[in-house]
Design an enzyme around this catalytic site. Structure first.
Site, mmCIF file in Angstrom:
data_model
loop_
_atom_site.group_PDB
_atom_site.id
_atom_site.type_symbol
_atom_site.label_atom_id
_atom_site.label_comp_id
_atom_site.label_asym_id
_atom_site.label_seq_id
_atom_site.Cartn_x
_atom_site.Cartn_y
_atom_site.Cartn_z
ATOM 1 N N GLU A 53 3.881 42.860 21.414
ATOM 2 C CA GLU A 53 2.970 42.936 22.552
ATOM 3 C C GLU A 53 3.731 43.102 23.857
ATOM 4 O OE1 GLU A 53 -0.493 40.075 20.708
ATOM 5 O OE2 GLU A 53 0.454 39.558 22.587
ATOM 6 N N CYS A 67 5.672 43.352 31.533
ATOM 7 C CA CYS A 67 6.252 42.231 30.793
ATOM 8 C C CYS A 67 6.587 42.754 29.388
ATOM 9 C CB CYS A 67 5.242 41.087 30.742
ATOM 10 S SG CYS A 67 5.824 39.689 29.789
ATOM 11 N N CYS A 74 10.388 35.123 17.354
ATOM 12 C CA CYS A 74 11.488 34.471 18.081
ATOM 13 C C CYS A 74 12.016 33.294 17.274
ATOM 14 C CB CYS A 74 11.009 33.996 19.447
ATOM 15 S SG CYS A 74 12.339 33.255 20.419
ATOM 16 N N CYS A 78 10.225 27.394 20.327
ATOM 17 C CA CYS A 78 9.750 26.355 21.248
ATOM 18 C C CYS A 78 8.356 25.917 20.780
ATOM 19 C CB CYS A 78 9.679 26.903 22.674
ATOM 20 S SG CYS A 78 11.273 27.511 23.248
ATOM 21 N N CYS A 81 5.013 27.578 22.216
ATOM 22 C CA CYS A 81 5.003 29.034 22.413
ATOM 23 C C CYS A 81 4.532 29.780 21.164
ATOM 24 C CB CYS A 81 6.397 29.506 22.802
ATOM 25 S SG CYS A 81 6.530 31.307 22.904
ATOM 26 N N GLY A 124 10.146 36.987 22.209
ATOM 27 C CA GLY A 124 11.570 36.999 21.870
ATOM 28 C C GLY A 124 12.498 36.425 22.921
ATOM 29 N N GLU A 125 13.731 36.184 22.506
ATOM 30 C CA GLU A 125 14.761 35.647 23.401
ATOM 31 C C GLU A 125 15.711 36.799 23.749
ATOM 32 O OE1 GLU A 125 15.791 32.933 25.290
ATOM 33 O OE2 GLU A 125 17.341 34.420 25.633
ATOM 34 N N SER A 156 14.504 36.474 31.373
ATOM 35 C CA SER A 156 14.214 35.047 31.207
ATOM 36 C C SER A 156 14.827 34.554 29.903
ATOM 37 C CB SER A 156 12.691 34.857 31.187
ATOM 38 O OG SER A 156 12.364 33.513 30.962
ATOM 39 N N SER A 179 14.416 28.965 31.392
ATOM 40 C CA SER A 179 13.251 28.156 31.028
ATOM 41 C C SER A 179 13.720 26.740 30.691
ATOM 42 C CB SER A 179 12.548 28.782 29.819
ATOM 43 O OG SER A 179 12.129 30.087 30.155
ATOM 44 N N LEU A 180 13.449 25.810 31.591
ATOM 45 C CA LEU A 180 14.021 24.463 31.451
ATOM 46 C C LEU A 180 13.039 23.485 30.792
ATOM 47 C CD1 LEU A 180 16.753 23.343 32.121
ATOM 48 C CD2 LEU A 180 15.976 22.890 34.442
ATOM 49 N N HIS A 181 11.915 23.241 31.389
ATOM 50 C CA HIS A 181 10.800 22.422 30.864
ATOM 51 C C HIS A 181 11.059 20.924 30.764
ATOM 52 C CE1 HIS A 181 9.568 26.429 30.090
ATOM 53 N NE2 HIS A 181 10.187 26.550 28.953
ATOM 54 N N ASN A 255 -0.259 27.254 28.954
ATOM 55 C CA ASN A 255 -1.374 28.044 28.412
ATOM 56 C C ASN A 255 -1.627 27.598 26.983
ATOM 57 O OD1 ASN A 255 -1.940 29.841 30.601
ATOM 58 N ND2 ASN A 255 -0.084 30.979 30.098
ATOM 59 N N CYS A 298 1.827 33.555 29.821
ATOM 60 C CA CYS A 298 3.155 33.236 29.294
ATOM 61 C C CYS A 298 3.022 32.514 27.965
ATOM 62 C CB CYS A 298 3.886 32.292 30.235
ATOM 63 S SG CYS A 298 4.323 33.038 31.770
HETATM 64 N N1 SAH Z 1 12.378 33.660 25.471
HETATM 65 C C1 SAH Z 1 12.457 33.710 26.879
HETATM 66 C C2 SAH Z 1 11.495 34.708 27.496
HETATM 67 C C3 SAH Z 1 10.124 34.811 26.906
HETATM 68 S S1 SAH Z 1 9.083 33.417 27.140
HETATM 69 C C4 SAH Z 1 12.271 32.330 27.497
HETATM 70 O O1 SAH Z 1 11.914 31.409 26.764
HETATM 71 O O2 SAH Z 1 12.537 32.193 28.679
HETATM 72 C C5 SAH Z 1 8.592 33.622 28.831
HETATM 73 C C6 SAH Z 1 8.161 32.312 29.522
HETATM 74 O O3 SAH Z 1 6.913 31.837 28.980
HETATM 75 C C7 SAH Z 1 9.155 31.184 29.333
HETATM 76 O O4 SAH Z 1 9.434 30.542 30.557
HETATM 77 C C8 SAH Z 1 8.416 30.267 28.403
HETATM 78 O O5 SAH Z 1 8.875 28.975 28.475
HETATM 79 C C9 SAH Z 1 6.993 30.426 28.859
HETATM 80 N N2 SAH Z 1 6.008 29.945 27.893
HETATM 81 C C10 SAH Z 1 6.105 29.929 26.559
HETATM 82 N N3 SAH Z 1 4.991 29.405 26.006
HETATM 83 C C11 SAH Z 1 4.168 29.074 27.024
HETATM 84 C C12 SAH Z 1 2.858 28.508 27.091
HETATM 85 N N4 SAH Z 1 2.173 28.203 25.998
HETATM 86 N N5 SAH Z 1 2.315 28.320 28.315
HETATM 87 C C13 SAH Z 1 2.986 28.666 29.449
HETATM 88 N N6 SAH Z 1 4.207 29.217 29.441
HETATM 89 C C14 SAH Z 1 4.807 29.412 28.238
HETATM 90 FE FE1 SF4 Z 2 11.183 32.179 22.099
HETATM 91 FE FE2 SF4 Z 2 10.907 32.017 24.770
HETATM 92 FE FE3 SF4 Z 2 8.837 31.479 23.135
HETATM 93 FE FE4 SF4 Z 2 10.891 29.796 23.268
HETATM 94 S S1 SF4 Z 2 9.478 30.305 24.931
HETATM 95 S S2 SF4 Z 2 9.871 30.526 21.391
HETATM 96 S S3 SF4 Z 2 12.581 31.202 23.526
HETATM 97 S S4 SF4 Z 2 9.850 33.443 23.371
#
Ligand code: SAH
Ligand code: SF4
Length: 306
Positions: A53, A67, A74, A78, A81, A124-125, A156, A179-181, A255, A298
């Site tokens: 996508e 995007c 991936c 996480c 995600c 993906g990463e 990212s 992406s720290l969280h 989200n 996201c």
């Molecule tokens: N893999 C990379 C880039 C793709 S994810 C990364 O993790 O940075 C892009 C962004 O979406 C990241 O900051 C990720 O943490 C965020 N993201 C993933 N799942 C999400 C969700 N359910 N709600 C909001 N942001 C989310």
């Molecule tokens: Fe992969 Fe980024 Fe989603 Fe984490 S947030 S699973 S690194 S796409």
């Protein structure tokens, strides 16, 4: 399809085309638009039938941001995600990465729009597909190809340290988002499992090196999940590790995705978190949720369309 099928062309031309050109490495199967903010998401089918996508995000200031995905699924997985949930299948080739841009640009141009910015925030990463990512960025920025300014491109990452180190030596002035969280290792280990390999201290050291080498500031992405990482202690710990670093924090409301039982932080808690960071002199921005009613916010991207 390949150029050998163009039998009406002279052999020499076919051979030149085969040597220098590529036919798009994917096709749009379907698309959806989020009426609230005009985010458009595209389901793209690759030659081996895997689905990925991509999305087009509109802004009030006439920016149109593509995007883009870099992998099928991936491996970082996480827990919040959708892209991670589908499991990792393979890296995208540079042609498949660029094709997403070309397909969406063609789509946008039909309504007299053009893509101004690119974010590698799809499925993906990106830093686990480094070579193809860089080849794609070289093409995107080339004046002979897409001619997008480096500063309009953002990569990212979930914190892949070897990739951040390589990116620090990359000659182009692209933007890096991390992406720290969470600022706590135990919490981040559960949210972003790759933290067990590249912990927060090592990650922050790599980011500091990146900043001193590139003289660019870095953005940190922080998804706010209710009761999990949105307390004032979380905000203070985050301020602690970011102190003195030239950066901005993007606060993203979680989200909702299928199969995960997390709750989005209430907007008053997001505001409290942002205010706490600002009080601690950390530059924080609350990001608006985009495209979430069509599952293209996201982390909601995954190749399942219902
Ligand atoms: N893999 C990379 C880039 C793709 S994810 C990364 O993790 O940075 C892009 C962004 O979406 C990241 O900051 C990720 O943490 C965020 N993201 C993933 N799942 C999400 C969700 N359910 N709600 C909001 N942001 C989310
Ligand atoms: Fe992969 Fe980024 Fe989603 Fe984490 S947030 S699973 S690194 S796409």
């Amino acid at each position: 399809m390949d150029f050998n099928q163009f039998r009406q062309l002279p052999k020499a031309v076919i051979s030149l085309l085969n040597k220098n050109c590529r036919i798009l490495a994917g096709e749009i199967v379907t698309s959806r638009i989020c009426e609230a903010d005009k985010t458009e998401k595209f389901l793209i089918k690759l030659k081996d039938s895997y689905l990925i996508e991509s999305a087009l995000l509109s802004s009030d200031d006439a920016r149109l941001t593509a995007c883009i995905s870099t992998q099928v699924g991936c491996a970082v997985s996480c827990v919040f995600c959708a892209s991670g949930m589908a499991g990792f299948k393979r890296n995208l080739t540079k042609e498949e990465i660029i094709s997403q841009f070309l397909l969406m640009r063609h789509h946008a141009q039909k309504s007299d729009k053009d893509i101004t910015n690119v974010v590698f925030m799809g499925i993906g990463e990106p830093l686990l597909n480094f070579e193809n990512l860089i080849s794609a960025i070289d093409l995107l920025t080339s004046p002979y190809a897409a001619n997008i300014g480096s500063r309009r491109i953002t990569v990212s990452t979930s914190g892949i340290i070897p990739g951040i180190k390589k990116l620090a030596d990359y000659k182009k002035q692209i933007n890096l988002s991390v992406s720290l969280h969470s600022a706590f290792d135990d919490k981040r280990n559960t949210l972003v499992p790759v933290n067990k390999k590249y912990n927060i201290k090592a990650l922050m050291d790599a980011v500091k090196d990146y900043i001193s080498k590139t003289r660019r500031h870095v953005t940190f992405e922080y998804v706010l999940i209710s009761g999990l990482n949105d307390s004032s202690e979380d905000a203070d710990a985050l301020s602690g590790i970011l102190k003195g670093i030239s950066c901005k924090v993007n606060l993203i409301p979680y989200n909702r995705i299928e199969g995960a039982d997390f709750k989005t932080s209430a907007s008053r808690d997001v505001k409290k978190f942002a205010d706490r960071l600002l009080k601690n002199k950390i530059n924080a921005v609350r990001r608006r949720r985009k495209g979430f009613d069509i599952n293209s916010g996201c982390g909601q991207l995954k190749a399942v369309w219902k």
